[in-house]
Design a protein around this motif. Structure first.
Motif, short mmCIF file in Angstrom:
data_model
loop_
_atom_site.label_atom_id
_atom_site.label_comp_id
_atom_site.label_asym_id
_atom_site.label_seq_id
_atom_site.Cartn_x
_atom_site.Cartn_y
_atom_site.Cartn_z
N UNK A 4 14.06 12.34 -4.89
CA UNK A 4 13.97 11.28 -5.91
C UNK A 4 14.24 9.97 -5.20
N UNK A 5 13.43 9.00 -5.42
CA UNK A 5 13.71 7.68 -4.84
C UNK A 5 13.10 6.61 -5.73
N UNK A 6 13.65 5.41 -5.62
CA UNK A 6 13.25 4.36 -6.54
C UNK A 6 12.37 3.35 -5.83
N UNK A 7 11.29 2.98 -6.46
CA UNK A 7 10.48 1.87 -5.94
C UNK A 7 10.33 0.90 -7.11
N UNK A 8 10.78 -0.32 -6.92
CA UNK A 8 10.89 -1.30 -8.01
C UNK A 8 11.70 -0.64 -9.14
N UNK A 11 0.82 -1.22 0.00
CA UNK A 11 0.00 0.00 0.00
C UNK A 11 0.85 1.27 0.00
N UNK A 12 1.97 1.24 0.74
CA UNK A 12 2.79 2.46 0.85
C UNK A 12 3.46 2.82 -0.47
N UNK A 13 3.51 1.89 -1.41
CA UNK A 13 4.20 2.17 -2.68
C UNK A 13 3.23 2.59 -3.78
N UNK A 14 1.95 2.62 -3.47
CA UNK A 14 0.95 2.85 -4.52
C UNK A 14 0.69 4.33 -4.74
#
Ligand SMILES: Cc1cc2nc3c(=O)[nH]c(=O)nc-3n(C[C@H](O)[C@H](O)[C@H](O)COP(=O)(O)OP(=O)(O)OC[C@H]3O[C@@H](n4cnc5c(N)ncnc54)[C@H](O)[C@@H]3O)c2cc1C
Ligand SMILES: NC(=O)c1ccc[n+]([C@@H]2O[C@H](COP(=O)([O-])OP(=O)(O)OC[C@H]3O[C@@H](n4cnc5c(N)ncnc54)[C@H](OP(=O)(O)O)[C@@H]3O)[C@@H](O)[C@H]2O)c1
Length: 538
Positions: free
Chosen positions: A348-352, A293-296
């Motif tokens: 800036x940060x990466x998720x997947x 949920x936190x990445x959506x």
């Protein structure tokens, strides 16, 4: 012959609340209207509203609340804050649901925002940016308690509003001006892990005036590449008409594409069935069925439910509005009232596989072109500013972007030839790459404007070394400055740094001021009460 003189409107909004004189006058008029005793044209309020707003009780809201706010600490989790507010009037529990930063991003401080919601004068429950979805959800559930009681009659508030509404020419969050983006200069040297920019914006002809210590609000626009990815995922035409604009235009500057709001999942739950419907319903209720949920963000939410094609208009309605962002002002209007400078760290940060972009910081770091217009306003400081007496010494503690207002303070004191001593604590990751405004500060030291500069580089050595470690090292001198009446300022990270710095200050007072731990805590609390310990943290 005697003349009838209208009684003055009482000042119900504290002087320290972050409003311009016009906004304060309006709010005082508004609250005065709500609590007026004559009762003319007053629609019955709910018990909660009456308790919250009518006079006659122990406080100006007429309820028995003692005004204490133990939850007003941004380092506390929401559950802890709500526990502390348990049993309090609704307006106080609503306040506890806010992120407690008094950051002004919603246009109010936490207390005023909650009071206005309870007065049914602010309908938007999703304005608390630092509180995010957690705060919005709690407010929504508390709002249900407010019941179906009618809002106060428009008549009650109409008169004061009409009398003292802010002039439309004064730029504000609701009436922003258009400035011009001038320059961006990278503050880190090559090899830094950070990307921080010195930004300048032209305010000529905007009507914007500011004071050092104020924050600058600006309306960003979303990354067009992200907007196009959303349109593709939606499988909708970019030019689909929505309220006289196209879908693409609304996605660019009208709505937030960051955390997917509960409403979006609710919409999806109506458009699908079976297990997917259950999942969407769970997400809408704040649950986390798949642990993601936190990445959506909005794009990830669409992609999680492929093949569902909501009506573009309904989709837009399910999203949150794109809100302005605030930045501490890093310049002095005494030097140039037509320019404002900011110090902006790029998020800036990466998720997947996808890099997520902070909307406003990457807008300022790259997307906005030189000479392009930028919608902006000033958020007046909430009890954060230079001492009235130019002789008063000041101690400024601002690691990272926290240095911004202190550059402004130093410029102001230089421009006004203030005689007070100035001590700056600055820190960042590496001395070689992250020493913001190094040359400027060296020049100010040479001129005697910057009396003392104490530095802390967190990643130069084997062990982390922070500003508060440097403060402890020079605690004796710091105590002497305090004994000489110095004001202390802290700016930057509010989650950990500000607390750690306060702890160090208490320890210094105890050790060098020969006080017990409790006395030292009381000493620092008293500094705060006197306005000698001020924070601008986020
Ligand atoms: C009074 C005030 C003064 C401020 N002054 C300054 C200033 O001088 N300089 C400055 O740079 N900022 C300042 N800020 C912060 C600024 O307003 C913005 O919050 C900041 O620039 C980020 O906004 P954004 O739109 O770029 O990012 P957003 O799109 O809002 O995204 C930020 C969000 O991304 C998420 N996030 C960030 N990093 C990660 C990660 N690694 N992993 C997962 N999620 C992550 C977090 O949820 C975070 O809240 C200030 C804030 C306030 C309230
Ligand atoms: N809302 C947002 O998304 C957003 C955007 C920009 C900035 N911020 C926040 O605003 C703050 C300022 O960011 P910034 O990039 O300017 O710098 P920063 O991340 O605060 O880092 C500045 C310096 O402070 C150090 N530091 C870390 N924890 C500390 C602590 N507990 N006490 C004292 N110093 C500490 C850092 O060290 P180490 O890193 O080596 O530990 C670094 O040397 C940060 O909290 C940042 O998360 C938030």
């Amino acid at each position: 012959m005697s003349q009838t003189v209208a009684p003055p409107i009482p000042s119900l909004v504290p002087e320290t609340a972050p409003f311009s004189p016009e906004q304060r006058a309006w709010l005082n008029g508004f609250f005065a209207g709500l609590v007026s005793l004559d009762g003319a044209g007053v629609t019955a309020l709910s018990a909660e509203q009456s308790a919250a707003l009518m006079p006659g009780g122990a406080n100006e809201f007429g309820d028995s609340d003692d005004g204490s706010a133990p939850w007003h600490d941004q380092t506390l989790a929401l559950t802890e804050r709500m526990k502390l507010a348990d049993g309090k009037p609704l307006r106080r529990r609503m306040m506890a649901a806010m992120a407690q930063q008094d950051c002004g991003q919603c246009g109010y401080n936490c207390e005023d925002y909650s009071n206005l919601i309870v007065a049914k004068k602010e309908e938007r429950l999703n304005l608390c940016v630092p509180g995010g979805k957690e705060t919005a959800r709690m407010l929504k559930s508390l709002y249900e308690e407010l019941g179906k009681a009618p809002a106060p009659s428009p008549k009650v508030a109409a008169e004061p509003i009409a009398k003292s509404a802010p002039a439309p020419s004064i730029p504000s969050r609701d009436n922003p001006a258009t400035g011009t983006f001038l320059t961006r200069t990278r503050l880190n040297k090559p090899g830094s892990q950070k990307e921080t920019w010195h930004i300048e914006i032209d305010l000529s002809d905007t009507g914007i005036a500011y004071t050092v210590g104020d924050s600058f609000g600006l309306f960003p626009v979303n990354d067009p590449a992200l907007v196009d990815a959303v349109i593709t995922a939606l499988d909708a035409p970019a030019n689909f008409p929505i309220g006289g604009r196209t879908l693409r235009e609304v996605l660019i500057d009208g709505v937030s594409l960051s955390p997917a709001p509960d409403m979006l999942f609710q919409l999806y739950s109506y458009l699908t069935g079976g297990a997917r419907r259950q999942k969407a319903k769970a997400l809408a209720a704040g649950e986390d069925p798949d642990g993601d949920a936190a990445t959506l963000d909005v794009l990830a939410a669409i992609e999680k439910f492929p093949g569902i094609r909501p009506d573009p208009e309904a989709f837009i309605e399910a999203l949150d509005p794109l809100q302005p962002r605030l930045y501490s002002i890093a310049s002095s209007p005494t030097i140039d009232p037509t320019r404002v400078a900011l110090t902006v760290d790029t998020v800036r940060y990466k998720i997947a596989k996808r890099t997520r972009l902070g909307v406003a910081s990457t807008f300022l770091a790259g997307r906005i072109r030189v000479n392009a217009p930028v919608r902006c306003y000033v958020q007046p400081a909430h009890a954060f500013g230079l001492p009235a007496d130019p002789q008063t010494p000041i101690i400024m503690i601002g690691p990272g972007t926290g240095v911004a207002p202190f550059r402004a303070f130093l410029h102001e004191r230089m421009a006004t030839k203030a005689k007070g001593r100035n001590w700056l604590f600055f820190g960042h990751q590496h001395s070689a790459t992250d020493f913001f405004y190094e040359d400027e500060f060296a020049g100010m030291k040479a001129k005697g404007v910057l009396t003392r500069l104490s530095l802390a580089w967190s990643r130069d050595g084997e062990e982390k070394f922070y500003v508060q470690d440097r403060m402890r090292e020079v605690g004796r001198d710091l105590w002497h400055w305090l004994a000489d009446g110095a004001h202390v300022y802290v700016c930057g990270d509010g989650k950990r740094m500000a607390k750690d710095v306060e702890r160090a200050l208490v320890d210094i007072v105890a050790q060098h001021g020969a006080r017990s731990a409790d006395q030292a805590i009381a000493f620092v609390a008293d500094l705060r009460k006197q306005g000698r310990y001020q924070q601008d943290v986020y």
